[in-house]
Design an enzyme around this catalytic site. Structure first.
Site, PDB file in Angstrom:
ATOM      1  N   ASP A 142      -1.989  10.882  -2.116  1.00 43.21           N
ATOM      2  CA  ASP A 142      -2.397   9.974  -3.080  1.00 43.21           C
ATOM      3  C   ASP A 142      -2.689  10.239  -4.371  1.00 43.21           C
ATOM      4  O   ASP A 142      -2.599   9.542  -5.339  1.00 43.21           O
ATOM      5  CB  ASP A 142      -3.481   8.836  -2.390  1.00 43.21           C
ATOM      6  CG  ASP A 142      -2.986   7.986  -1.257  1.00 43.21           C
ATOM      7  OD1 ASP A 142      -2.971   8.673  -0.103  1.00 43.21           O
ATOM      8  OD2 ASP A 142      -2.842   7.164  -1.498  1.00 43.21           O
ATOM      9  N   GLN A 193      -2.653   2.596  10.130  1.00 43.07           N
ATOM     10  CA  GLN A 193      -1.100   2.569   9.443  1.00 43.07           C
ATOM     11  C   GLN A 193       0.022   3.401  10.262  1.00 43.07           C
ATOM     12  O   GLN A 193       1.053   3.294   9.835  1.00 43.07           O
ATOM     13  CB  GLN A 193      -1.210   3.259   7.874  1.00 43.07           C
ATOM     14  CG  GLN A 193      -2.099   2.366   6.943  1.00 43.07           C
ATOM     15  CD  GLN A 193      -3.573   2.556   6.764  1.00 43.07           C
ATOM     16  OE1 GLN A 193      -4.135   3.055   7.729  1.00 43.07           O
ATOM     17  NE2 GLN A 193      -4.186   2.606   5.726  1.00 43.07           N
ATOM     18  N   ARG A 234       0.773  -1.225   0.058  1.00 36.91           N
ATOM     19  CA  ARG A 234       0.087  -0.057   0.024  1.00 36.91           C
ATOM     20  C   ARG A 234       0.857   1.259  -0.214  1.00 36.91           C
ATOM     21  O   ARG A 234       1.974   1.149   0.211  1.00 36.91           O
ATOM     22  CB  ARG A 234      -0.967   0.053   1.403  1.00 36.91           C
ATOM     23  CG  ARG A 234      -0.284  -0.461   2.605  1.00 36.91           C
ATOM     24  CD  ARG A 234      -0.045   0.216   3.689  1.00 36.91           C
ATOM     25  NE  ARG A 234      -0.109   1.622   3.654  1.00 36.91           N
ATOM     26  CZ  ARG A 234       0.920   2.427   3.595  1.00 36.91           C
ATOM     27  NH1 ARG A 234       2.061   1.821   4.016  1.00 36.91           N
ATOM     28  NH2 ARG A 234       0.855   3.571   3.640  1.00 36.91           N
ATOM     29  N   GLY A 235       0.236   2.440  -0.283  1.00 34.97           N
ATOM     30  CA  GLY A 235       0.974   3.819  -0.484  1.00 34.97           C
ATOM     31  C   GLY A 235       0.966   3.968  -1.911  1.00 34.97           C
ATOM     32  O   GLY A 235       1.422   2.965  -2.727  1.00 34.97           O
ATOM     33  N   ALA A 236       0.688   5.024  -2.233  1.00 36.62           N
ATOM     34  CA  ALA A 236       0.711   5.417  -3.707  1.00 36.62           C
ATOM     35  C   ALA A 236       1.696   5.103  -4.519  1.00 36.62           C
ATOM     36  O   ALA A 236       1.621   4.145  -5.492  1.00 36.62           O
ATOM     37  CB  ALA A 236       0.324   6.819  -3.786  1.00 36.62           C
ATOM     38  N   LYS A 266      -4.926   9.789   3.295  1.00 43.91           N
ATOM     39  CA  LYS A 266      -5.601   9.133   4.189  1.00 43.91           C
ATOM     40  C   LYS A 266      -6.802   9.829   5.073  1.00 43.91           C
ATOM     41  O   LYS A 266      -6.483  11.025   5.349  1.00 43.91           O
ATOM     42  CB  LYS A 266      -4.740   8.518   5.234  1.00 43.91           C
ATOM     43  CG  LYS A 266      -5.232   7.506   6.228  1.00 43.91           C
ATOM     44  CD  LYS A 266      -6.013   6.294   5.504  1.00 43.91           C
ATOM     45  CE  LYS A 266      -5.468   5.955   4.290  1.00 43.91           C
ATOM     46  NZ  LYS A 266      -6.366   4.964   3.420  1.00 43.91           N
TER      47      LYS A 266
HETATM   48  C1  LIG Z   1       3.551   8.013  -0.110  1.00 49.49           C
HETATM   49  S1  LIG Z   1       1.953   7.429  -0.385  1.00 49.49           S
HETATM   50  C2  LIG Z   1       1.073   7.172   1.256  1.00 49.49           C
HETATM   51  C3  LIG Z   1      -0.144   7.346   1.372  1.00 49.49           C
HETATM   52  O1  LIG Z   1      -1.040   6.210   1.025  1.00 49.49           O
HETATM   53  C4  LIG Z   1      -1.825   6.041   1.932  1.00 49.49           C
HETATM   54  O2  LIG Z   1      -2.878   5.145   1.854  1.00 49.49           O
HETATM   55  P1  LIG Z   1      -3.078   3.531   2.087  1.00 49.49           P
HETATM   56  O3  LIG Z   1      -2.296   3.385   3.144  1.00 49.49           O
HETATM   57  O4  LIG Z   1      -4.558   3.426   1.998  1.00 49.49           O
HETATM   58  O5  LIG Z   1      -2.368   3.187   0.573  1.00 49.49           O
HETATM   59  C5  LIG Z   1      -1.803   7.203   2.862  1.00 49.49           C
HETATM   60  O6  LIG Z   1      -2.853   7.856   2.041  1.00 49.49           O
HETATM   61  C6  LIG Z   1      -0.352   7.858   2.838  1.00 49.49           C
HETATM   62  O7  LIG Z   1      -0.366   9.256   2.865  1.00 49.49           O
END
Ligand SMILES: CSC[C@H]1O[C@H](OP(=O)(O)O)[C@H](O)[C@@H]1O
Length: 357
Positions: free
Chosen positions: A243, A202, A51-53, A254
């Site tokens: 994101d 997270q 996960r993470g963009a 998030k």
């Molecule tokens: C460096 S992008 C990280 C960004 O992605 C996370 O979302 P998720 O854990 O649902 O993929 C979150 O918005 C972070 O800030």
């Protein structure tokens, strides 16, 4: 000090496999997940095992390579039809992080360039090289974000962050956390206040893990405590990831980020977004157009194993919210800091980086 975990690793050549760290098991268990097919990559993205963009985009690029392994280059029409199927399948995993679509589009552009190649081996290897390039470039982008962001932070600062924008969300150093890691590399002490970030935690599970691994002072707080730590003067800056950022600077991140930005404004605390240019979507003028992922209510009612709400209650679980540009002090990218956050400043810095060859 421990080096960042290798979130994503391709093993072998064109017929190789993708190995991910299953982030749903962190921080208690560091377990690798070997993906041998595109379906397992789709599931890993959907379930936030990766996960993470940026990490989602990198994983999807390798997922395309996996999905094409059983397609010989008999003719380009068949090959491109299969690639389009895989592109649509992986694009259906999660809707908000634009890096997913940026990476898939880049892989398709590369495949189109190569489609006239006679030998299947060439195109498979070339697409793997493109996925590896996306992966390696993200390492560099994140390091550059840290270099541009560190001067914004005075030694001894308290920094509040939300969710996880660390090495686990990217190829290596992260975005928001790259600034913190770079402060540490430069001998600048900081104290990070980490929002646990409900419902999937997270912050507690991943950001606190990364900061403790690096030996950076971290204090975990409930999301509801952010205002109080700001009021007590413990926070001199907020740094979060992103994101999807639109042309005017509106930023999807998030759920809960918009609240933190509003609190920062109310307390006169600078609010920074850290993101590579690959997280910008200049096709959207404002955040109104950003698709917000809606996730299962059980992530709230049955978080981490126990039921905490009565059956029959309605549940609302948007995974992201949009922070308007006027609440953002600056956006830290690999090409420099966008501040003030205006459409002209965003486009001037980002458009050249996104211009496709
Ligand atoms: C460096 S992008 C990280 C960004 O992605 C996370 O979302 P998720 O854990 O649902 O993929 C979150 O918005 C972070 O800030």
């Amino acid at each position: 000090m421990k080096s960042p975990l290798e979130t994503i690793r391709w093993q072998g050549e064109a017929s190789g496999t993708l190995t991910l760290i299953d982030q749903t098991l962190l921080p208690l268990e560091i377990k690798e997940l070997d993906c041998h097919d595109v379906e397992s990559v789709w599931e890993a993205i959907k379930q936030l095992r990766v996960r993470g963009a940026p990490a989602i985009g990198i994983a999807a690029a390798y997922g395309l390579v996996l999905g094409l392994q059983d397609v010989a280059m008999k003719d380009s029409a068949e090959f491109m039809a299969r690639l389009d199927e895989l592109h649509a399948f992986l694009a259906s995993s999660r809707p908000t992080a634009v890096n997913l679509f940026w990476a898939l589009d880049r892989m398709r552009r590369r495949a189109t360039q190569l489609a006239s190649q006679p030998s299947g081996k060439v195109i498979h290897l070339a697409l793997l090289e493109e996925a590896r390039a996306i992966h390696d470039e993200d390492r560099q982008l994140c390091r550059a974000i840290g270099k541009h962001g560190s001067p914004l932070i005075a030694a001894g600062s308290g920094i509040l962050t939300h969710c996880n924008a660390g090495g686990l969300a990217t190829a290596e150093y992260g975005t928001a956390l790259s600034i913190m890691f770079t402060c540490q590399d430069e001998g600048k002490p900081i104290h990070v206040f980490v929002d646990e970030t409900r419902p999937l935690l997270q912050g507690a599970r991943l950001t606190a893990f990364e900061l403790v691994q690096r030996g950076i002072r971290a204090t975990l707080i409930c999301d509801s405590m952010a205002a109080q730590v700001m009021r007590e003067g413990k926070v001199q800056a907020v740094i979060v990831g992103a994101d999807r950022i639109t042309a005017n600077g509106d930023t999807a991140n998030k759920i809960g980020t918009y609240s933190v930005a509003t609190l920062a404004k109310a307390h006169g605390i600078p609010f920074y977004v850290a993101a590579p240019t690959t997280t910008f979507d200049l096709t959207l003028e404002t955040g109104e157009g950003i698709p917000i992922e809606q996730r299962s209510g059980t992530e709230i009612t049955h978080g981490f194993g126990r039921q905490t709400a009565p059956a029959g209650v309605e549940v609302y679980n948007p995974a992201f919210d949009v922070t308007p540009a006027e609440l953002i002090t600056g956006i830290v990218t690999e090409r420099g800091v966008i501040s003030p956050v205006t459409r002209d400043n965003v486009v001037a810095l980002v458009a050249p980086a996104l211009a496709t060859p």
